[in-house]
Write an enzyme that holds these catalytic residues in place. Structure first.
Site, PDB file in Angstrom:
ATOM      1  N   ARG A   1      39.784   1.763  -9.487  1.00  0.00           N
ATOM      2  CA  ARG A   1      40.979   0.908  -9.401  1.00  0.00           C
ATOM      3  C   ARG A   1      41.425   0.841  -7.949  1.00  0.00           C
ATOM      4  O   ARG A   1      41.608   1.866  -7.293  1.00  0.00           O
ATOM      5  CB  ARG A   1      42.093   1.487 -10.277  1.00  0.00           C
ATOM      6  CG  ARG A   1      43.355   0.630 -10.320  1.00  0.00           C
ATOM      7  CD  ARG A   1      44.402   1.263 -11.211  1.00  0.00           C
ATOM      8  NE  ARG A   1      44.925   2.501 -10.640  1.00  0.00           N
ATOM      9  CZ  ARG A   1      45.735   3.339 -11.300  1.00  0.00           C
ATOM     10  NH1 ARG A   1      46.092   3.070 -12.544  1.00  0.00           N
ATOM     11  NH2 ARG A   1      46.181   4.435 -10.713  1.00  0.00           N
TER      12      ARG A   1
ATOM     13  N   HIS B   1       0.821  -1.209   0.000  1.00  0.00           N
ATOM     14  CA  HIS B   1       0.000   0.000   0.000  1.00  0.00           C
ATOM     15  C   HIS B   1       0.859   1.265   0.000  1.00  0.00           C
ATOM     16  O   HIS B   1       0.630   2.198  -0.790  1.00  0.00           O
ATOM     17  CB  HIS B   1      -0.937   0.000   1.215  1.00  0.00           C
ATOM     18  CG  HIS B   1      -1.771   1.234   1.315  1.00  0.00           C
ATOM     19  ND1 HIS B   1      -1.375   2.336   2.028  1.00  0.00           N
ATOM     20  CD2 HIS B   1      -2.962   1.543   0.760  1.00  0.00           C
ATOM     21  CE1 HIS B   1      -2.293   3.282   1.919  1.00  0.00           C
ATOM     22  NE2 HIS B   1      -3.277   2.824   1.162  1.00  0.00           N
TER      23      HIS B   1
ATOM     24  N   CYS C   1      42.821   3.107 -20.708  1.00  0.00           N
ATOM     25  CA  CYS C   1      42.728   4.271 -19.826  1.00  0.00           C
ATOM     26  C   CYS C   1      43.967   5.152 -19.888  1.00  0.00           C
ATOM     27  O   CYS C   1      44.174   6.001 -19.027  1.00  0.00           O
ATOM     28  CB  CYS C   1      42.441   3.841 -18.388  1.00  0.00           C
ATOM     29  SG  CYS C   1      43.666   2.724 -17.688  1.00  0.00           S
TER      30      CYS C   1
ATOM     31  N   ASN D   1      50.555   3.101 -20.523  1.00  0.00           N
ATOM     32  CA  ASN D   1      51.860   3.603 -20.074  1.00  0.00           C
ATOM     33  C   ASN D   1      52.753   2.463 -19.602  1.00  0.00           C
ATOM     34  O   ASN D   1      53.876   2.277 -20.083  1.00  0.00           O
ATOM     35  CB  ASN D   1      51.672   4.618 -18.939  1.00  0.00           C
ATOM     36  CG  ASN D   1      51.037   5.905 -19.433  1.00  0.00           C
ATOM     37  OD1 ASN D   1      51.089   6.213 -20.611  1.00  0.00           O
ATOM     38  ND2 ASN D   1      50.430   6.642 -18.521  1.00  0.00           N
TER      39      ASN D   1
END
Length: 791
Positions: free
Chosen positions: A558, A412, A730, A682
Site C-alpha cells: 500500500r 550456448h 485486510c 476499520n
C-alpha cells in the site's frame, strides 16, 4: 543393402531409431521427413559406417589412440593441444575415392530431385551419441552453411569428421563415459534454407520446466547467431493448448549473419528501419508453434528445435529437432562447501539480464574477453564474458556462475549452464549495461540468476536459526482453501521469519513502517536538500526484503497512508504539513499523490516500486492505492503511476483500498482503473456508521458486523466480480469473528489478509467453512440466511 552397411542414406530412409547408423541429427531429420507432417528441407546423410571405413582405410584409429593416450581433459592447455593434433591428422588423410564418388553422386541426385543444379546445402555434423535424452552433445561438432559443388561437399564432410575431436566434444565424451574411438559421425547434407529469420524453439520453458507454453526465439538472418549468442533474439511465448501468443519480447538487433550469393556467409549490419522490428509475423509464430506441437506429440517428450523462414517464399522450415535434455533428467544438486567471505547487507545492482539458468550464488568475478585466456580461469570463479562458445565448456564446468553480454534463453551459455546446473544470466547488454564493461575483474559479487540480477559484494544469507524455524513450520499440515489467505506485514525484517507461514502472499504491506523505522525524514524535505535518492533506495530495500522472502507469492504494497499529523513527526515535516482539525479525514492517501504540493514525493514512491520490480527483478510486487475518495482521483493517480513506468499488466496489479462508501457505491466506475479491491474494514465501518473509531464515547456503536457494513461488502463483491475484479479484506474482523469470516466466504470473497499471528487459525477456519458450505450444498439442509444482505 542393409542400413548398417550402407555408406549413405536419404532422409526418407532414416528413422529416429537409426542413431547408431547416422547419429542423432541425421536420424531425427529422417524421422521428421518420414513420419511427421512438418516442412523439412530434404537431403541425405553419410553414415557411421562410412566414417569408420574412412578411419580404417587410413589407419587413423591407431594414430588417434596414440595421440589421446594419457589425456587429462581438465587440463585446458593439454586438451587444446592434443585435439588440434588429432584434427590435423584427420585432415591430412585423403578420403577413399569410392566414398568421394558416392557423396558426389548423391549431391547430383539431390539437385535433380529438387530441380536445382548444384544446389546450395548445409552440411551438419551428427554424432552417434548426440541428441540422446541422457547424453546431449548437440552443437559440439561443426556445421557448414551455404556450400555448393561436389568437391566442396566432400571436403566439408571430412571437416565434419575432424570436428568430432574438437575440445568440447572430447571433453563431453570423457565426462559422460563415452569411448572416443567408439563414437562415429554422420554428415547430414541438407538443402539450404535462405533464412531471412531463424532461431530455436522449445516445448518446455527451459528456465523453469513449465511445459504449458512453447518458447520461440528468433533473429534476422541465419540461426547460427542465435545459437552462438552473438545477438539477443526476440522471444515469443505461445500457449501450447491454444497456440495463442501469450507474450512477445522484441529486442533490437544491429548485426546479422546472411548467406552470400556465391557461397559462404557474412556478417552485415541490419538496416536501421529493421533493427527494432518484430522478426516473425504473428502468423509465422503460430505456424511454428503448430509444428512444435506435432513434433512433441510424435516424439512423446519435450523437444528442442531449430527453424528458418526462407526469404524466397516466406515459408517456415524445421531444420532439426532433438529431445530436450535438461528437464528430462534433473541434474544432481552441487553440494560444494561455501567459502568464508566478508558479507554485506547492501544490495547495489551492478547489471541485470535474462535469467537463463536459475540459482543464487556469490563469488569472485573473472572477466575473460579473449578465448586464449581460458586457461587462467580457476575453479569456483564467476565467469563474465561477451558470450561463450562450445570450446569454452571446460572453463564453464569450473564456473560457479556465468554472466554474458549477449544471448537469449536458448543461446550456448544458457543451454550449457542449465545442463551443468550452473546459475547463468545472459543478454545484459540488452537490459542496459554490458557485464564485461560494468563488472570489474576480481571483485566479489552475488548472482541472483533466478531474477537476472548481479549485486555488488556477497549478500548476507538468512541465519541458520531462521531456516530451522522454516523447516519446522513447513512440517505442520494446513488444508488447501479456495479462499486465499494473505498476511498483513509492517516490518520488512520480519518477512524471513514469517515467510514459512502457510499464507498465499502479502495482502497488505504497510509502507509507513519503512518511513518511521529507516528513513525518518519527510520526502519533501529530502527533495529540498537534494537527497531524493534516499527515499527511493530505502523504500526499495525494505520492499525488496519482503518480496524476496515471499517469492514467488505475491506482495501487495500500500502506498503511503500517513495522516498530516503523522507526516509532521518526520524530520522537516513542519514545513510541508498543514494543521488539520481532523487529520483522519483530511490530506491523506490518493488526495496527496496528485496534489502539486506532494506529487514529486509520490513519484519517488513509484520509482522505488519500479526499482524493486525491474532492477531487483522481483515481479511479485503489486501496489494498492489507499483512501481514494472519488473516481477522478483514481484516474489521476493511475495516470501518474503509468507516467512513472507503472502500468497495469498481466504481471503487475493495481488494487484499491475499499474503505470509503463512495468506493462501494461507484465500484462499477472504479473497476475501469483497478484490478481489484482490498476492504479496509476499520475505516469503512467508521465511515458507514459515521462513528470515529478512535473515540471511546461512541466505540460501543462501532462494529464491522453491522448489517449496513456487511451489505456494503457483499455489494462490492458482486459489482467487482461482474467486471472480473478480485476482492480481499485486510482488517482483523475475519480472524476475530468466525461468523464474519463465514459471511465473507459465503459472499464469494477471493481472499482475506490477516495478521501473522492469526494466519494458521484463519487458514483452518476458512477450510472448515468451505467444507461446511460444500456439505450444505450436497445435503440441501444448510442454515439459511435470516438477514437481508442484498442492498
Amino acid at each position: 543393402m542393409e542400413k548398417e552397411k550402407a555408406f549413405l542414406l536419404w532422409f526418407d530412409q532414416l528413422e529416429r531409431k537409426d542413431v547408431a547408423i547416422a547419429g542423432g541429427k541425421s536420424s531425427s531429420l529422417g524421422e521428421l521427413t518420414s513420419h511427421v507432417d512438418v516442412p523439412v528441407p530434404y537431403g541425405f546423410a553419410t553414415t557411421a559406417c562410412a566414417y569408420r571405413y574412412f578411419f580404417e582405410k587410413t589407419g587413423l584409429y591407431e594414430k588417434i589412440k596414440t595421440l589421446i593416450a594419457g589425456l587429462d581433459v581438465d587440463n585446458s592447455a593439454q586438451l587444446r593441444e592434443v585435439c588440434a593434433k588429432v584434427r590435423q591428422a584427420i585432415m591430412d588423410e585423403e578420403m577413399p575415392q569410392d566414398l568421394q564418388d558416392l557423396i558426389a553422386q548423391a549431391y547430383k541426385e539431390l539437385g535433380e530431385k529438387v530441380g536445382q543444379a548444384d544446389p546450395f546445402v548445409a552440411v551438419r555434423s551428427s554424432a552417434t551419441a548426440e541428441d540422446l535424452p541422457d547424453a546431449s552433445f548437440a552443437g559440439q561438432q561443426d556445421t557448414y552453411l551455404n556450400v555448393k559443388g561436389a568437391e566442396t561437399i566432400v571436403a566439408k564432410v571430412k571437416e565434419c569428421y575432424a570436428s568430432c575431436f574438437t575440445d568440447r566434444a572430447v571433453y563431453y565424451r570423457e565426462k559422460q563415459g563415452f569411448d572416443h574411438l567408439d563414437v562415429a559421425l554422420s554428415a547430414a547434407v541438407q538443402m539450404m534454407v535462405f533464412s531471412k529469420a531463424a532461431g530455436v524453439m522449445f516445448t518446455v520453458n527451459v528456465a523453469t520446466g513449465d511445459d504449458k507454453n512453447i518458447l520461440i526465439e528468433g533473429a534476422w538472418g541465419l540461426g547460427e547467431y542465435v545459437v552462438q549468442g552473438t545477438v539477443t533474439p526476440d522471444n515469443y511465448t505461445v500457449n501450447k493448448a491454444t497456440c495463442e501468443i501469450v507474450e512477445k519480447n522484441v529486442n533490437a538487433q544491429d548485426i546479422k549473419l546472411i548467406r552470400k550469393a556465391d557461397g559462404d556467409c557474412e556478417e552485415v549490419v541490419v538496416p536501421l528501419d529493421e533493427q527494432n522490428e518484430q522478426k516473425l509475423t504473428d502468423e509465422q509464430i503460430k505456424q511454428l508453434a503448430e509444428c512444435a506441437k506435432k513434433i512433441e506429440a510424435h516424439y512423446g517428450c519435450y523437444m528442442d528445435m531449430e527453424w528458418g523462414v526462407d526469404e524466397r517464399d516466406n515459408k517456415v522450415y524445421i531444420l532439426q529437432a532433438r529431445p530436450e535434455t535438461v528437464w528430462s533428467r534433473r541434474n544432481k544438486e552441487n553440494g560444494a562447501p561455501k567459502e568464508e567471505k566478508k558479507v554485506t547487507t547492501d544490495r547495489k545492482v551492478i547489471v541485470k539480464g535474462l535469467p537463463a539458468s536459475p540459482g543464487n550464488v556469490a563469488g569472485r568475478v573473472h572477466v575473460i574477453l579473449d578465448p586464449s585466456h581460458i586457461d587462467e580461469f580457476k575453479e569456483g570463479e564467476i565467469l563474465v564474458t561477451e558470450m561463450t562458445a562450445p570450446d569454452w565448456v571446460p572453463a564453464m564446468k569450473k564456473a560457479k556462475a556465468i554472466v554474458t553480454d549477449s544471448g537469449g534463453m536458448t543461446c550456448h551459455a544458457s543451454i550449457v549452464s542449465r545442463e551443468l546446473g550452473i546459475p547463468c544470466i545472459v543478454g545484459t547488454k540488452s537490459r542496459g549495461e554490458a557485464a564485461t564493461t560494468t563488472i570489474p575483474d576480481g571483485i566479489d559479487v552475488t548472482i541472483d540468476a533466478t531474477h537476472g540480477v548481479v549485486y555488488e559484494g556477497i549478500i548476507e544469507e538468512p541465519k541458520a536459526e531462521q531456516q530451522a524455524q522454516q523447516v519446522v513450520a513447513a512440517a505442520e499440515y494446513f488444508p488447501p482453501t479456495g479462499t486465499k489467505i494473505y498476511m498483513n506485514l509492517g516490518d520488512p525484517e520480519l518477512a524471513e521469519k514469517y515467510a514459512a507461514l502457510p499464507c498465499d502472499g502479502i495482502g497488505l504491506m504497510r509502507e509507513e513502517f519503512i518511513w518511521t523505522t529507516y528513513i525518518h525524514e519527510h520526502p519533501l524535505y529530502l527533495i529540498k536538500i537534494g537527497q531524493p535518492e534516499k527515499v527511493v533506495d530505502q523504500l526499495a530495500e525494505g520492499i525488496r526484503q519482503v518480496c524476496q522472502a515471499m517469492a514467488p507469492r505475491p506482495v501487495t504494497m500500500r502506498f503511503s497512508d500517513f495522516k498530516s499529523s503523522e507526516y509532521r513527526d518526520l524530520k522537516g515535516g513542519d514545513e510541508f504539513e498543514p494543521n488539520e482539525p481532523s487529520a483522519l479525514l483530511g490530506w491523506r492517501g490518493a488526495s496527496r499523490y496528485y496534489d502539486p504540493k506532494y506529487i514529486e514525493a509520490f513519484k519517488l514512491e513509484c520509482m522505488a516500486v519500479r526499482k524493486v520490480r525491474e532492477e531487483f527483478g522481483l515481479k511479485n510486487l503489486n501496489v494498492m492505492i489507499p483512501f481514494c475518495r472519488n473516481v477522478e482521483e483514481c484516474e489521476k493517480v493511475t495516470k501518474i503511476m503509468a507516467d512513472c513506468g507503472l502500468s497495469r499488466g498481466k504481471d503487475f496489479k493495481v488494487w484499491l483500498m475499499a474503505e470509503i462508501p463512495s468506493n462501494i457505491i461507484l465500484a462499477d466506475q472504479f473497476n475501469k482503473f483497478v484490478d481489484g479491491y482490498s476492504i479496509g474494514s476499520n475505516d469503512l465501518t467508521m465511515l458507514v456508521l459515521g462513528c470515529d473509531r478512535d473515540n471511546d464515547t461512541v466505540s460501543h456503536i462501532y462494529d464491522e458486523r453491522n448489517l449496513a457494513v456487511r451489505r456494503a461488502i457483499r455489494h462490492l463483491i458482486e459489482v467487482a466480480h461482474k467486471d472480473g475484479k478480485t476482492v480481499s479484506i485486510c482488517g482483523q474482523a475475519p480472524s476475530v469473528y468466525p461468523e464474519f469470516c463465514e459471511f465473507l466466504i459465503k459472499s464469494g470473497i477471493d481472499s482475506m489478509s490477516v495478521n501473522p499471528d492469526t494466519v494458521k487459525f484463519t487458514k483452518k477456519l476458512a477450510a472448515q467453512i468451505e467444507q461446511r458450505i460444500m456439505m450444505d450444498a450436497l445435503t440441501g439442509k444448510g442454515r439459511q440466511e435470516v438477514e437481508g444482505l442484498n442492498w
